[in-house]
Design an enzyme around this catalytic site. Structure first.
Site, mmCIF file in Angstrom:
data_model
loop_
_atom_site.group_PDB
_atom_site.id
_atom_site.type_symbol
_atom_site.label_atom_id
_atom_site.label_comp_id
_atom_site.label_asym_id
_atom_site.label_seq_id
_atom_site.Cartn_x
_atom_site.Cartn_y
_atom_site.Cartn_z
ATOM 1 C CG HIS A 133 -34.411 -22.258 -8.395
ATOM 2 N ND1 HIS A 133 -34.337 -21.432 -7.119
ATOM 3 C CD2 HIS A 133 -33.217 -23.233 -7.627
ATOM 4 C CE1 HIS A 133 -33.543 -21.884 -6.114
ATOM 5 N NE2 HIS A 133 -33.024 -22.745 -6.665
ATOM 6 C CG HIS A 174 -41.268 -17.527 -3.150
ATOM 7 N ND1 HIS A 174 -41.087 -18.403 -2.241
ATOM 8 C CD2 HIS A 174 -39.947 -17.384 -3.558
ATOM 9 C CE1 HIS A 174 -39.899 -18.776 -1.918
ATOM 10 N NE2 HIS A 174 -38.999 -18.040 -2.782
ATOM 11 C CG ASP A 196 -34.800 -14.480 -9.300
ATOM 12 O OD1 ASP A 196 -33.684 -14.257 -9.064
ATOM 13 O OD2 ASP A 196 -35.562 -15.564 -9.347
HETATM 14 N N1 CMC Z 1 -46.965 -15.824 -13.655
HETATM 15 C C1 CMC Z 1 -48.499 -16.299 -13.857
HETATM 16 N N2 CMC Z 1 -49.014 -16.930 -13.194
HETATM 17 C C2 CMC Z 1 -48.532 -17.460 -12.057
HETATM 18 C C3 CMC Z 1 -47.216 -17.175 -11.651
HETATM 19 C C4 CMC Z 1 -46.408 -16.345 -12.588
HETATM 20 N N3 CMC Z 1 -45.044 -15.941 -12.341
HETATM 21 N N4 CMC Z 1 -46.873 -17.702 -10.560
HETATM 22 C C5 CMC Z 1 -47.712 -18.555 -9.972
HETATM 23 N N5 CMC Z 1 -48.886 -18.307 -10.723
HETATM 24 C C6 CMC Z 1 -50.311 -18.900 -10.840
HETATM 25 C C7 CMC Z 1 -50.163 -20.125 -11.298
HETATM 26 O O1 CMC Z 1 -50.505 -20.081 -12.720
HETATM 27 C C8 CMC Z 1 -51.305 -20.964 -10.471
HETATM 28 O O2 CMC Z 1 -52.376 -20.511 -10.896
HETATM 29 P P1 CMC Z 1 -53.768 -21.476 -11.093
HETATM 30 O O3 CMC Z 1 -53.810 -21.883 -9.664
HETATM 31 O O4 CMC Z 1 -54.890 -20.492 -11.665
HETATM 32 O O5 CMC Z 1 -53.202 -22.826 -11.812
HETATM 33 C C9 CMC Z 1 -51.087 -20.096 -9.194
HETATM 34 O O6 CMC Z 1 -50.405 -18.995 -9.272
HETATM 35 C C10 CMC Z 1 -50.216 -20.847 -8.184
HETATM 36 O O7 CMC Z 1 -48.805 -21.261 -8.728
HETATM 37 P P2 CMC Z 1 -47.999 -22.388 -8.772
HETATM 38 O O8 CMC Z 1 -47.158 -22.551 -10.232
HETATM 39 O O9 CMC Z 1 -48.904 -23.479 -8.461
HETATM 40 O O10 CMC Z 1 -46.918 -22.118 -7.599
HETATM 41 P P3 CMC Z 1 -45.699 -22.793 -7.381
HETATM 42 O O11 CMC Z 1 -45.621 -22.638 -5.984
HETATM 43 O O12 CMC Z 1 -45.773 -24.040 -7.698
HETATM 44 O O13 CMC Z 1 -44.658 -21.888 -8.084
HETATM 45 C C11 CMC Z 1 -43.136 -20.467 -8.944
HETATM 46 C C12 CMC Z 1 -43.843 -21.441 -7.558
HETATM 47 C C13 CMC Z 1 -41.976 -19.575 -8.325
HETATM 48 C C14 CMC Z 1 -42.249 -21.592 -9.438
HETATM 49 C C15 CMC Z 1 -44.253 -19.929 -9.697
HETATM 50 O O14 CMC Z 1 -44.557 -18.674 -9.011
HETATM 51 C C16 CMC Z 1 -43.483 -19.637 -11.163
HETATM 52 O O15 CMC Z 1 -43.457 -20.039 -12.019
HETATM 53 N N6 CMC Z 1 -42.832 -18.151 -11.142
HETATM 54 C C17 CMC Z 1 -42.091 -17.731 -12.087
HETATM 55 C C18 CMC Z 1 -40.520 -18.106 -12.172
HETATM 56 C C19 CMC Z 1 -39.801 -17.191 -11.310
HETATM 57 O O16 CMC Z 1 -40.142 -16.189 -11.119
HETATM 58 N N7 CMC Z 1 -39.024 -17.921 -10.347
HETATM 59 C C20 CMC Z 1 -38.366 -17.574 -9.308
HETATM 60 C C21 CMC Z 1 -38.544 -17.917 -7.845
HETATM 61 S S1 CMC Z 1 -38.145 -17.119 -6.648
HETATM 62 C C22 CMC Z 1 -36.362 -16.956 -6.611
HETATM 63 C C23 CMC Z 1 -35.474 -17.926 -7.144
HETATM 64 O O17 CMC Z 1 -35.713 -18.985 -6.634
HETATM 65 O O18 CMC Z 1 -34.590 -17.497 -7.829
#
Ligand code: CMC
Length: 410
Positions: A246, A293, A351
């Site tokens: 987050h 996201h 971010d």
């Molecule tokens: N790096 C590498 N792979 C990613 C990333 C990433 N940052 N984000 C998503 N993916 C991949 C993930 O591995 C998955 O692949 P697969 O289907 O092959 O397993 C696919 O994309 C779907 O991702 P998810 O983790 O199921 O998506 P989610 O909706 O559960 O998670 C998230 C959203 C924001 C937690 C995730 O994208 C993430 O961990 N990002 C990195 C942390 C980040 O930048 N957070 C800030 C969020 S936005 C602003 C805020 O809240 O501050």
């Protein structure tokens, strides 16, 4: 003689079968409540009906704070009243300042991080707030303004302690003649920032202010939904925001760029070395911070706005004889973004440019997420007020995955 039988239990509004049919891990795609504060779609982000580009271009953070907390765009007189109220609330109670000073050694050594000290300081603010136990609308609004006013002062005092400097603004919470964003930088550094710097921080605060049922806001609403108080709900929000999935991602995004820079060297920017670094990260399934996201799958509307502003600052700094060549971080960041998009179809979230922008401005990395709090306090407080005004306990179900029923002595 009575013929009364035990009444049948009242049916629940949603049957277990219906609930199981909509189960989604992480509540993805589930509507968990209502709000009139913010709307997010693939195509845009609106605060009370105003689109985010419009706000970033034409509003100030104080105007957006008023919009979120008081519910409408302020008139000129409402805005000057609001600004005066917030400025008057900037100083901290001595108990909070003493707490921050007492944590100096832990903060300076890195054993305690600013997000955790901020969370505790907000709890202490609650103990000293005259409205602490009052969840009425007017009391909640007064508490919101106090929190909005005092969080930058906490951030500034923490930085002064980390830097081993005298506390800036102990009496007045900064300089009452300058606006919120400029005062935040002044409290941290003791210097009034250049107009362009203050505006970039101001816009970043606008972009971070509100984002409907994100994890920290949802946390705050769950706490408020038990009829607990605003300071408790905000402390919970801070704890949720700290996580790197987050708000903590703005710090981690910059740390990741520093790691890439360290590994490939400045000469590696623009070369295959960055591709190789990224492919290694993909092979190890590493999550790259500042990307992806839950809601926006085609890009975060806030990211390009901040990227452009941060890049402008970096470009003009690079031209200054005494300026630091921060543009290299944007050049590296843009290469990383392109590889993520080409290879994974994953866009940067707000971010990612935030990390590069705050770094360019010389803000210490551990303060990036606390600055996010200085902004998101407006969204959290608006949601807590909304929850208290039309409350129903938030209590979902879970899908049981444990043992079948069994006997303790069997
Ligand atoms: N790096 C590498 N792979 C990613 C990333 C990433 N940052 N984000 C998503 N993916 C991949 C993930 O591995 C998955 O692949 P697969 O289907 O092959 O397993 C696919 O994309 C779907 O991702 P998810 O983790 O199921 O998506 P989610 O909706 O559960 O998670 C998230 C959203 C924001 C937690 C995730 O994208 C993430 O961990 N990002 C990195 C942390 C980040 O930048 N957070 C800030 C969020 S936005 C602003 C805020 O809240 O501050």
């Amino acid at each position: 003689m009575s013929t009364a039988t035990t009444p049948a239990p009242k049916p629940t509004a949603v049957s277990k079968e219906q609930a199981e049919a909509v189960f989604a891990k992480g509540l993805e795609g589930i509507i968990a409540g209502e709000t009139a504060i913010c709307s997010i779609e693939q195509g845009g982000l609106w605060y009370r009906g105003y689109e985010i580009h419009d706000l970033a271009q034409n509003a100030t953070f104080e105007e957006v704070a008023f919009l979120l907390l008081e519910g409408h765009k302020p008139s000129a007189s409402e805005l000057s009243r609001f600004k005066a109220e917030v400025i008057a609330e900037r100083p901290l109670h001595p108990a909070v300042t003493s707490f921050i000073e007492s944590m100096g050694g832990y903060l300076a050594s890195g054993r305690a991080v600013p997000m955790d000290i901020l969370r505790s300081a907000i709890s202490i603010l609650g103990h000293t707030d005259p409205d602490c136990q009052d969840n009425s609308g007017p009391a909640n609004l007064r508490k919101s303004k106090r929190l909005l006013a005092k969080i930058p002062t906490i951030i500034g005092h923490m930085q002064n302690v980390i830097d081993g400097k005298a506390i800036i603004g102990r009496e007045l919470g900064g300089d009452p003649t300058i606006d919120h964003a400029a005062n935040l930088l002044y409290l941290m550094t003791g210097q009034k920032p250049a107009k362009e710097y203050a505006r970039v921080i101001d816009v970043s605060l606008i972009l971070y202010a509100e984002h409907d049922y994100n994890a920290s806001t949802f946390t705050s609403r769950v706490i408020a939904g038990t009829l607990s108080d605003m300071h408790g709900a905000v402390s919970g929000g801070v704890a949720a925001l700290k996580g790197s999935l987050h708000g903590g991602a703005n710090e981690m995004a910059m740390e990741m760029l520093k790691e890439i820079m360290h590994d490939v060297g400045e000469k590696g920017i623009g070369t295959k070395a960055v591709d190789d670094w990224m492919h290694k990260a993909f092979d190890t399934k590493r999550k790259l911070m500042g990307f992806g996201h839950r809601v926006y799958k085609n890009g975060d509307h806030r990211a390009p706005i901040l990227h452009k502003l941060g890049r402008n600052i970096a470009t003009s700094d690079a031209k200054n004889p005494g300026g630091h060549p921060a543009i290299k971080w944007f050049e590296l960041g843009e290469q990383v973004q392109k590889i993520m998009l080409d290879k994974k179809t994953i866009h940067p979230n707000v971010d990612f440019p935030c990390g590069m922008t705050y770094f360019t401005m010389g803000i210490p990395v551990p303060q990036y997420t606390p600055i996010f709090v200085a902004s998101r306090i407006t969204g959290w407080a608006a949601h807590i007020i909304e929850q208290h005004a039309n409350n129903r306990l938030i209590r979902p179900l879970s899908k049981y995955t444990g043992e079948a029923p069994r006997k303790w002595n069997g």
